[in-house]
Motif scaffolding. Sequence first.
Motif, PDB file in Angstrom:
ATOM      1  N   LEU A  40      22.637  55.832   1.638  1.00  0.00           N
ATOM      2  CA  LEU A  40      23.492  55.607   2.790  1.00  0.00           C
ATOM      3  C   LEU A  40      24.929  55.939   2.406  1.00  0.00           C
ATOM      4  O   LEU A  40      25.421  55.495   1.366  1.00  0.00           O
ATOM      5  CB  LEU A  40      23.400  54.150   3.252  1.00  0.00           C
ATOM      6  N   LEU A  41      25.580  56.709   3.255  1.00  0.00           N
ATOM      7  CA  LEU A  41      26.969  57.118   3.044  1.00  0.00           C
ATOM      8  C   LEU A  41      27.802  56.655   4.232  1.00  0.00           C
ATOM      9  O   LEU A  41      27.360  56.738   5.380  1.00  0.00           O
ATOM     10  CB  LEU A  41      27.069  58.639   2.915  1.00  0.00           C
ATOM     11  N   ALA A  42      28.987  56.157   3.955  1.00  0.00           N
ATOM     12  CA  ALA A  42      29.920  55.749   5.000  1.00  0.00           C
ATOM     13  C   ALA A  42      31.334  55.942   4.475  1.00  0.00           C
ATOM     14  O   ALA A  42      31.537  56.202   3.276  1.00  0.00           O
ATOM     15  CB  ALA A  42      29.700  54.288   5.393  1.00  0.00           C
ATOM     16  N   GLU A  43      32.288  55.801   5.348  1.00  0.00           N
ATOM     17  CA  GLU A  43      33.674  55.939   4.900  1.00  0.00           C
ATOM     18  C   GLU A  43      34.023  54.893   3.855  1.00  0.00           C
ATOM     19  O   GLU A  43      34.947  55.087   3.066  1.00  0.00           O
ATOM     20  CB  GLU A  43      34.632  55.841   6.090  1.00  0.00           C
ATOM     21  N   GLU A  44      33.263  53.781   3.819  1.00  0.00           N
ATOM     22  CA  GLU A  44      33.555  52.719   2.861  1.00  0.00           C
ATOM     23  C   GLU A  44      32.843  52.895   1.527  1.00  0.00           C
ATOM     24  O   GLU A  44      33.115  52.139   0.589  1.00  0.00           O
ATOM     25  CB  GLU A  44      33.197  51.357   3.442  1.00  0.00           C
ATOM     26  N   GLY A  45      31.899  53.877   1.398  1.00  0.00           N
ATOM     27  CA  GLY A  45      31.258  54.064   0.099  1.00  0.00           C
ATOM     28  C   GLY A  45      29.840  54.582   0.157  1.00  0.00           C
ATOM     29  O   GLY A  45      29.423  55.204   1.137  1.00  0.00           O
ATOM     30  N   ILE A  46      29.084  54.293  -0.907  1.00  0.00           N
ATOM     31  CA  ILE A  46      27.720  54.795  -1.077  1.00  0.00           C
ATOM     32  C   ILE A  46      26.797  53.642  -1.467  1.00  0.00           C
ATOM     33  O   ILE A  46      27.200  52.719  -2.180  1.00  0.00           O
ATOM     34  CB  ILE A  46      27.671  55.905  -2.161  1.00  0.00           C
TER      35      ILE A  46
END
Length: 263
Positions: free
Chosen positions: A38-44
Amino acid sequence: MKVLNIAAYKFVALEDLAELQAGVRKALQSRAIKGTVLLAEEGINLFLAGSCSDIHDFLAWLRRDARFHDLEVKESWSSAQPFRKLLVRIRPEIIRMNHPAIQPAAGRAPAVDASTLKRWLDTGYDDAGRPVVTLDTRNAFEVDVGTFRHAIDWRIDKFTDFPQALLAHRAELEGKTVVSFCTGGIRCEKAAIFMHEASVEHVFQLDGGILKYFEEVGHAHFDGECFVFDDRRAVNPALAPRVDVGALSDRPPAKTMKSCPVI
């Protein structure tokens, strides 16, 4: 053949999500690794399995990106591949809490390592003499598989329920040192920050979660096993799977496995 299972996450600012998604997917596919990223602007956030050489080769590739050079990984083994496919997804959060103001990349809550938590639980008090309680931040069905002895469990159905549960029970934590914990650290990290911002005074997160605790301490003060979101179902304090996943290759996934893995 032994299969290496890894769990890892890092809160770090990411901007090139589509490009990173394509690169990670290609790197994993070329190495026949399965699982979920899972990838998001807040991390991995990742939970993957493959051969030892392929996993370590992928981690070496990923850590060449300066944002992931210090990515810490929890390892365990199974006799067969516990994941049925590879998913690399972009999400609003790598662990959903629905509180965008909680930004672990901007600063972590204080953490306690496994050996220190064991020492505190041996006596029931922290180094300042305050009573210590553990707070399970996982879903109720995970808690039912195993948890720390006498852990606080608010029977939440999903992690987005945690903030409201904390606000409803905050008075119970007054005067105590609270150690939040989860499978691999990601939920209890956000939970600890939320508790701190909600004026719970003495809060720690268990660094690396239950998996790291098992690795470093074993079963001390823990009853049962740790639920995992793959065909192993759970791992015991020796990090051995409850189920021989090699015997499950023709079975449909368990109903709970429809959820993306969280750590």
